[in-house]
Scaffold this active site. Structure first.
Site, PDB file in Angstrom:
ATOM      1  N   ARG A  72       0.821  -1.210   0.000  1.00 42.36           N
ATOM      2  CA  ARG A  72       0.000   0.000   0.000  1.00 42.36           C
ATOM      3  C   ARG A  72       0.866   1.276   0.000  1.00 42.36           C
ATOM      4  O   ARG A  72       0.537   2.246  -0.663  1.00 42.36           O
ATOM      5  CB  ARG A  72      -0.894  -0.028   1.242  1.00 42.36           C
ATOM      6  CG  ARG A  72      -1.851   1.116   1.339  1.00 42.36           C
ATOM      7  CD  ARG A  72      -2.628   1.010   2.642  1.00 42.36           C
ATOM      8  NE  ARG A  72      -3.919   0.352   2.463  1.00 42.36           N
ATOM      9  CZ  ARG A  72      -5.002   0.983   2.045  1.00 42.36           C
ATOM     10  NH1 ARG A  72      -4.945   2.259   1.731  1.00 42.36           N
ATOM     11  NH2 ARG A  72      -6.151   0.346   1.914  1.00 42.36           N
ATOM     12  N   ASP A  90       4.411 -23.668   4.172  1.00 41.77           N
ATOM     13  CA  ASP A  90       4.582 -23.953   5.593  1.00 41.77           C
ATOM     14  C   ASP A  90       6.089 -23.881   5.783  1.00 41.77           C
ATOM     15  O   ASP A  90       6.818 -24.772   5.345  1.00 41.77           O
ATOM     16  CB  ASP A  90       4.061 -25.351   5.956  1.00 41.77           C
ATOM     17  CG  ASP A  90       4.165 -25.593   7.449  1.00 41.77           C
ATOM     18  OD1 ASP A  90       5.235 -25.309   8.022  1.00 41.77           O
ATOM     19  OD2 ASP A  90       3.183 -26.069   8.041  1.00 41.77           O
ATOM     20  N   HIS A  91       6.566 -22.805   6.406  1.00 41.11           N
ATOM     21  CA  HIS A  91       8.012 -22.577   6.332  1.00 41.11           C
ATOM     22  C   HIS A  91       8.808 -23.662   7.053  1.00 41.11           C
ATOM     23  O   HIS A  91       9.984 -23.828   6.801  1.00 41.11           O
ATOM     24  CB  HIS A  91       8.385 -21.166   6.803  1.00 41.11           C
ATOM     25  CG  HIS A  91       8.470 -21.007   8.292  1.00 41.11           C
ATOM     26  ND1 HIS A  91       7.359 -20.830   9.074  1.00 41.11           N
ATOM     27  CD2 HIS A  91       9.531 -21.011   9.137  1.00 41.11           C
ATOM     28  CE1 HIS A  91       7.744 -20.725  10.343  1.00 41.11           C
ATOM     29  NE2 HIS A  91       9.056 -20.834  10.418  1.00 41.11           N
ATOM     30  N   LYS A 133      12.941 -26.042   6.285  1.00 42.08           N
ATOM     31  CA  LYS A 133      14.083 -26.199   7.188  1.00 42.08           C
ATOM     32  C   LYS A 133      14.854 -27.479   6.838  1.00 42.08           C
ATOM     33  O   LYS A 133      14.269 -28.529   6.638  1.00 42.08           O
ATOM     34  CB  LYS A 133      13.607 -26.275   8.647  1.00 42.08           C
ATOM     35  CG  LYS A 133      13.012 -24.957   9.154  1.00 42.08           C
ATOM     36  CD  LYS A 133      12.608 -25.078  10.619  1.00 42.08           C
ATOM     37  CE  LYS A 133      11.799 -23.893  11.097  1.00 42.08           C
ATOM     38  NZ  LYS A 133      12.591 -22.734  11.523  1.00 42.08           N
ATOM     39  N   HIS A 136       2.654 -26.305  11.253  1.00 42.34           N
ATOM     40  CA  HIS A 136       4.016 -26.818  11.484  1.00 42.34           C
ATOM     41  C   HIS A 136       4.040 -28.146  12.233  1.00 42.34           C
ATOM     42  O   HIS A 136       4.722 -29.088  11.842  1.00 42.34           O
ATOM     43  CB  HIS A 136       4.854 -25.803  12.267  1.00 42.34           C
ATOM     44  CG  HIS A 136       4.775 -24.409  11.734  1.00 42.34           C
ATOM     45  ND1 HIS A 136       4.722 -24.124  10.387  1.00 42.34           N
ATOM     46  CD2 HIS A 136       4.749 -23.209  12.359  1.00 42.34           C
ATOM     47  CE1 HIS A 136       4.666 -22.808  10.215  1.00 42.34           C
ATOM     48  NE2 HIS A 136       4.672 -22.224  11.401  1.00 42.34           N
TER      49      HIS A 136
HETATM   50  C1  BG6 Z   1       5.235 -18.856  12.609  1.00 39.48           C
HETATM   51  C2  BG6 Z   1       4.300 -18.481  13.717  1.00 39.48           C
HETATM   52  O1  BG6 Z   1       4.549 -19.576  11.629  1.00 39.48           O
HETATM   53  O2  BG6 Z   1       6.276 -19.658  13.134  1.00 39.48           O
HETATM   54  C3  BG6 Z   1       5.036 -17.763  14.828  1.00 39.48           C
HETATM   55  O3  BG6 Z   1       3.276 -17.652  13.207  1.00 39.48           O
HETATM   56  C4  BG6 Z   1       6.225 -18.561  15.280  1.00 39.48           C
HETATM   57  O4  BG6 Z   1       4.180 -17.497  15.914  1.00 39.48           O
HETATM   58  C5  BG6 Z   1       7.076 -19.006  14.104  1.00 39.48           C
HETATM   59  O5  BG6 Z   1       7.009 -17.750  16.142  1.00 39.48           O
HETATM   60  C6  BG6 Z   1       8.161 -19.968  14.538  1.00 39.48           C
HETATM   61  O6  BG6 Z   1       9.023 -20.188  13.474  1.00 39.48           O
HETATM   62  P1  BG6 Z   1      10.551 -20.583  13.719  1.00 39.48           P
HETATM   63  O7  BG6 Z   1      11.083 -20.827  12.344  1.00 39.48           O
HETATM   64  O8  BG6 Z   1      11.175 -19.441  14.428  1.00 39.48           O
HETATM   65  O9  BG6 Z   1      10.518 -21.828  14.559  1.00 39.48           O
END
Ligand code: BG6
Length: 486
Positions: free
Chosen positions: A46, A173-174, A178, A236
């Site tokens: 924005r 899903d990050h 990893k 996660h």
């Molecule tokens: C995110 C959550 O998806 O993952 C956060 O929204 C959390 O609340 C984070 O802190 C944790 O990720 P990582 O990679 O630091 O374990």
């Protein structure tokens, strides 16, 4: 087969995620020559920015968030030369034409990264489609939250599906980005000796912990509506569970792997409302000390009363042949004793002990997969202590230790988003979550929430810096199991 796109379009380009993760990740890929040569990056948000002022903004983010040893003036310059900016009011359909003009020809492929408030999905997808930014050459990456329950997630998925086919939709899903998470696959399916005991005959219980020391951070608006169950378990933790529980896929291929994960989600035993207070524990952090720092309670940080859970522990079951009777204990929380993501797989005890063991009871073997902050895999085994043993052998539990940090010292450690952005750019869906997975995850989560509502369950207060409410300890102790906290 990978098919790199020529352009990348980043929504939320001035946001927190962009500054901390996305820009540093893209820079990292650029610096190592991994981005397609001609790739251009258009940021949009924005805020008003010219190309030049956005480059300044991006440079400031790199200065702040890149590790010192990754910084390089020349490479920063060539990276920023790829970047341009277009401001956008996402709710104003007229703006998408400008955006599409700025992005230019997408026949060489465009990847869009979208992290947006749930209320904006509809106008954004519509705008992209009407401006020609959703055709066959365009793929889209979606950040969480993708809804807050099954119904809202279906709505979002339906909206996305009006413009993007599933094979062009990349749900992030990050945790899947990893290294050590991907190492679960290597460990299970690249070695022969785990699989024969990887079932209810060999394994007593599985424990998955993601404990964090951070609190609310600056995310009150989001976190208050999410809570730990939606924020961490619905994605996660369940992904980790699936990688541990799934059947061996035939190929290392996106759909083969996702088919198997999806079966696990569909095999999760629903937690009935009547069992919610027995099989789940919720907590909210009170004041306390974390790592020597005095910290406020959740409600003090928030500035108002709240019943949002910042901790949850669950006893889950995978109802299939392999896992019958094996509890999967899940636990995650904010403001806990340490920052740690870990899976501990506890094997069955030996059937008969021939040792009188003066040192104590024989401990069952445990496979520990530490995802962070360290990266290692350990197997706890019983070993004989040195000595003449004149009044009996003395055994002690010791770790067989595979330190991934040490074995691969000197290799660049990539953050999860580097991997995921590259896969998005190149079109590999293996580490992205398919629609059926997300929906199966939500149905299981929704049932838990219904149980909380039906039983009027409120989170129990735990001291910041602890391991959560004592009920979480009782959850496993009741079964004769102790959390693997070392
Ligand atoms: C995110 C959550 O998806 O993952 C956060 O929204 C959390 O609340 C984070 O802190 C944790 O990720 P990582 O990679 O630091 O374990």
């Amino acid at each position: 087969t990978r098919s790199p796109v020529a352009k990348l379009l980043l929504f939320g380009a001035t946001g927190d995620l962009a500054q901390r993760m996305l820009l540093p990740s893209l820079y990292g890929l650029h610096a190592d020559g991994l981005l397609p040569d001609a790739l251009t990056i258009t940021g949009t948000a924005r805020s008003e920015h010219s190309d030049a002022s956005y480059r300044k903004f991006a440079k400031a983010a790199l200065d702040e968030f890149l590790p010192e040893d990754r910084k390089d003036e020349e490479k920063t310059k060539t990276f920023l030369a790829r970047v341009q900016y277009q401001s956008l009011d996402a709710t104003d359909q007229a703006h998408y034409k400008q955006l599409s003009e700025k992005v230019g020809d997408v026949s060489g492929g465009l990847a869009i990264f979208l992290s947006t408030a749930p209320s904006l999905f509809e106008p954004v997808i519509k705008g992209l489609a009407s401006a020609g930014l959703a055709g066959d050459t365009v793929r889209i990456g979606l950040e969480k939250p993708l809804g807050y329950d099954l119904a809202s997630s279906r709505e979002i998925n339906d909206t996305v599906a009006t413009a993007f086919t599933e094979d062009r939709t990349f749900r992030i899903d990050h945790y899947l980005g990893k290294e050590t998470v991907q190492n679960i696959l290597a460990l299970r399916f690249g070695n022969s000796f785990f699989e024969p005991v990887w079932n209810a005959r060999g394994i007593d219980n599985v424990q998955i912990t993601i404990s964090e020391t951070v609190g609310l951070e600056d995310r009150a608006g989001y976190y208050e509506t999410a809570g730990a169950l939606r924020d961490m378990v619905a994605n996660h933790m369940l992904q980790l569970l699936a990688l541990i529980a799934m059947e061996p896929p035939a190929r290392f291929d996106g759909n083969a792997i996702r088919d198997e994960k999806s079966k696990v989600f569909r095999s999760l035993r629903p937690i009935a409302p009547a069992d919610a207070s027995r099989d789940t524990v919720t907590g909210q952090y009170g004041a306390g000390a974390v790592g020597g720092q005095i910290v406020k309670s959740y409600t003090d940080e928030l500035g108002k009363p709240s019943t949002t859970e910042t901790f949850v522990a669950i006893k889950a079951h995978v109802d299939n042949w392999r896992w019958q009777g094996v509890p999967f204990y899940l636990r995650t929380g904010k403001r806990m004793a340490v920052r740690r993501s870990e899976i501990a797989i506890q094997f069955k005890p030996v059937p008969h002990s021939m040792f009188s063991n003066r040192g104590g009871l024989l401990q069952p073997n445990v496979l520990v997969i530490r995802l962070q902050p360290e990266e290692y895999i350990q197997i706890l085994v019983m070993a004989k202590e040195p000595g003449l043993d004149r009044d009996g052998v003395r055994l002690r539990e010791l770790p067989l230790n595979l330190s991934l940090d040490a074995a691969f010292a000197g290799r660049p450690r990539r953050i999860a988003y580097e991997r995921l952005l590259l896969d998005l750019i190149e079109g590999d869906q293996t580490l992205f979550v398919r629609r059926d997975e997300v929906e199966a995850q939500w149905s299981w989560i929704d049932a838990i929430r219904e149980g909380w509502t039906a039983n009027d369950m409120k989170p129990k207060t735990y001291a910041s810096g602890s391991w959560g409410p004592s009920a979480a300890i009782a959850l496993t102790e009741r079964d004769g199991v102790t959390w693997q906290d070392d």
